[in-house]
Design an enzyme around this catalytic site. Structure first.
Site, PDB file in Angstrom:
ATOM      1  N   GLU A  40       0.867  -1.164   0.000  1.00  0.00           N
ATOM      2  CA  GLU A  40       0.000   0.000   0.000  1.00  0.00           C
ATOM      3  C   GLU A  40       0.911   1.224   0.000  1.00  0.00           C
ATOM      4  OE1 GLU A  40      -2.795   0.367   3.252  1.00  0.00           O
ATOM      5  OE2 GLU A  40      -3.564   2.244   2.428  1.00  0.00           O
ATOM      6  N   ARG A 270       5.975 -13.093   9.351  1.00  0.00           N
ATOM      7  CA  ARG A 270       6.457 -11.713   9.254  1.00  0.00           C
ATOM      8  C   ARG A 270       7.847 -11.604   9.831  1.00  0.00           C
ATOM      9  NH1 ARG A 270       2.418  -7.834   8.743  1.00  0.00           N
ATOM     10  NH2 ARG A 270       3.786  -6.136   9.363  1.00  0.00           N
ATOM     11  N   LYS A 280       4.048   0.962  10.057  1.00  0.00           N
ATOM     12  CA  LYS A 280       4.178   2.169   9.226  1.00  0.00           C
ATOM     13  C   LYS A 280       3.624   3.385   9.957  1.00  0.00           C
ATOM     14  CE  LYS A 280       3.134   0.048   5.017  1.00  0.00           C
ATOM     15  NZ  LYS A 280       2.454   0.074   3.737  1.00  0.00           N
TER      16      LYS A 280
END
Ligand code: ATP
Ligand code: MG
Length: 563
Positions: A40, A270, A280
């Protein structure tokens, strides 16, 4: 210099590569392999993304497939072209090439049409409740949810309201479109998930055309399907989303027999790193609040931060290779990242001399005005990198810590009455020092042995210590920045305190009065340097030949292991 030290390829396949190998052997997807990396564009990439990139691009590369870059730009609130550009730059820097670039926003019309179709088939409805009300009705994993009072409203009504959601007349949050699936499903994601919401912000690509935007779960799988992705690889938190991913694709394919030609989702763990954060949102806050010097601050876990810090792309890939891919979430040790950097930089860095905490050393029996050129090996790990010359003279700079007046026995450096070798030059015997009134050492004196020049016969005499130095008249001033952990606690994300309180106040030390040999003044063939006996360094992005600034990438040894 050696700019391309390829990490050794692992002989065995990780579990996702094994799945891909089997699918290809079975002729699934007509033998096609297509992956995507779907960021994104709401922030800069970090080392966790690098792990995903190495997987998505790496597996395609390994098996002759293609990996596309797809920007998951379904939320205009936080997205920006600045991020799109930085993401492209970072992927290329890491050494990967995408096939095509796609944007989820390219599919807004198709997704809209699909949503309209679901409404017409009685499989979606507009809900006018608040998000709080909807959340309250979700139930728990063991308790069924409650149906919305709008769940069974007439199809025509939902169709009209859905149009209205996109008209710009409605405030954000006033209504949403939900898929009508099953409020009692043990998988919470099936309890009439929200698939469209209103956002009255300009989109970085579609401008003001849309006001109703698809949610992640309604865009991701469909985008994979539209593009022909075969293996949709993501991280473990998407495991519970997978049934919904499959559900929407089943709805979308409309009778096409796609059993062997549909995107399938696979998940790996992850990357989480000690002493830093990957969120983020938090990284953006550090940048916005000026707590760091931008996204590429060398303390940031971002790809551009690592680059500015002096990591090579190979070092980042080597680290990802070291930690591997599993199905279990873990916290990886920051020291492993540094170990990967050391191993990589040892093989590629140019050895130069720099003195970070300088004190004058005068070779009293060396003629004033005389100079000599000495050979210095560029990289003992790679003979092909050759040598460069350094200049010796009567007045040198050495490290203050390398001198002691009353030294313990094992201090094999500069001590009055003792001998030590000056790297690539002579053996010298310390004869004393001059002190200021407060005891500060102002100058150190020594005598050199002309027979002991490195490479000559007499050079074979044994002395225990070797010191680095630069010639005072042949060096350049420089600022050196030392970096330490950004956070004081091992796992800031698991800490209840606000993450700002956990920042390490000593994560940056600026040394304004350092000296480096002239050869290090930015006309070298590499940006990867080793300051001998100190650590690995690189030029900061603000460094110029007039004002040299160096960032420490990592020390020569793990200084934290001892603590
Ligand atoms: P956001 O909180 O904005 O969703 P995100 O870190 O999930 O942040 P995306 O841009 O959605 O960011 O991530 C792109 C891809 O990178 C996804 O496939 C995601 O699974 C992967 N990814 C993100 N963080 C990590 C991580 N720490 N380790 C491995 N992969 C990651
Ligand atoms: Mg995400």
């Amino acid at each position: 210099m050696t700019e391309n030290v390829a990490p050794k390829e692992k002989a065995y396949l990780n579990f996702i590569e094994q799945i891909v190998a089997r699918d290809l052997a079975d002729g699934k997807n007509d033998g096609r392999l297509q992956t995507r990396f779907p960021p994104e564009p709401n922030g800069y990439l970090h080392i966790g993304h690098a792990k995903a990139i190495c997987m998505d691009f790496g597996v395609a590369q390994k098996f002759g497939g293609v990996c596309n870059l797809r920007f998951d730009d379904t939320n205009p609130q936080k997205e920006d072209t600045e991020y799109v550009d930085s993401i492209k730059e970072d992927i290329e820097w890491l050494g990967f090439k995408w096939g095509n670039i796609y944007y989820a926003s390219d599919y807004f019309q198709q997704l809209w049409d699909f949503a309209v179709r679901l409404i017409k088939e009685g499989k979606a409805y507009v809900d006018e409740q608040t998000s709080e009300e909807i959340a309250q009705q979700k139930g728990t994993p063991t308790q069924a949810g409650t149906e919305s009072p709008f769940r069974n409203r007439p199809i025509e009504e939902s169709l009209a309201l859905f149009e209205k959601m996109n008209s710009g007349e409605l405030p954000e949050g006033s209504m949403v479109l939900r898929a009508k699936i099953d409020m009692a499903n043990p998988n919470m994601h099936f309890r009439d998930p929200i698939i469209y919401r209103i956002i009255n912000k300009e989109h970085h690509r579609t401008g003001t055309k849309w006001k109703a935007y698809p949610m992640y779960d309604f865009a991701h799988g469909q985008s994979d399907y539209f593009e022909g992705v075969t293996h949709s690889i993501c991280t473990l938190e998407f495991v519970p989303h997978r049934p919904l991913y499959d559900y929407f694709i089943d709805e979308l394919k409309e009778g096409n027999d796609l059993e062997d030609h549909r995107p399938r989702q696979y998940e790996f763990n992850r990357l989480n790193l000690t002493y830093t954060v990957m969120s983020k949102r938090k990284l953006l806050a550090l940048v916005k609040e000026g707590l760091v010097d931008g996204w590429d601050d060398p303390r940031m876990p971002t790809v551009c931060g690592l680059r500015r810090r002096g990591y090579s792309p190979e070092a980042v890939r080597k680290f990802v290779d070291m930690i591997g891919y599993t199905k279990f979430d873990a916290l990886n040790d920051y020291a492993m990242l540094e170990a990967a950097a050391r191993e990589d930089l040892n093989a590629r860095s140019l050895r130069v001399s720099a003195v970070l905490n300088p004190v004058k050393l005068i070779v009293t029996n060396y003629p004033e005005g005389q100079t000599e050129e000495m050979e210095a090996v560029n990289n003992p790990e790679n003979e092909a990198d050759g040598t460069h010359t350094i200049t010796f003279s009567r007045e040198l700079w050495i490290e203050r810590e390398d001198f002691m007046e009353d030294a313990p026995k094992k201090f094999f450096r500069m001590v009055p009455g003792k001998e030590v070798r000056l790297k690539n030059a002579y053996i010298v015997k310390c004869t004393g020092c001059k002190k200021a009134a407060d005891g500060t050492i102002e100058e150190i004196y020594c005598e050199y042995d002309p027979e002991s020049r490195s490479g000559l016969e007499g050079a074979n005499r044994k002395v225990k210590g070797t010191l680095h130095w630069v010639s005072a008249a042949h060096c350049l001033p420089a600022e050196v920045r030392l970096y330490d952990r950004l956070f004081n606690v091992e796992n800031p994300s698991a800490d209840e305190r606000d993450f700002r309180e956990l920042l390490n106040p000593d994560s940056l030390t600026v040394l304004p009065n350092c000296y480096v040999e002239k050869y290090a003044a930015e006309q070298t063939a590499t940006r990867y340097l080793q300051f001998q006996r100190i650590g690995y360094f690189t030029y900061d992005k603000h460094s110029t030949p007039e004002k040299l600034i160096f960032n420490r990438t990592v020390g020569l040894k793990d200084s934290w292991a001892k603590k």
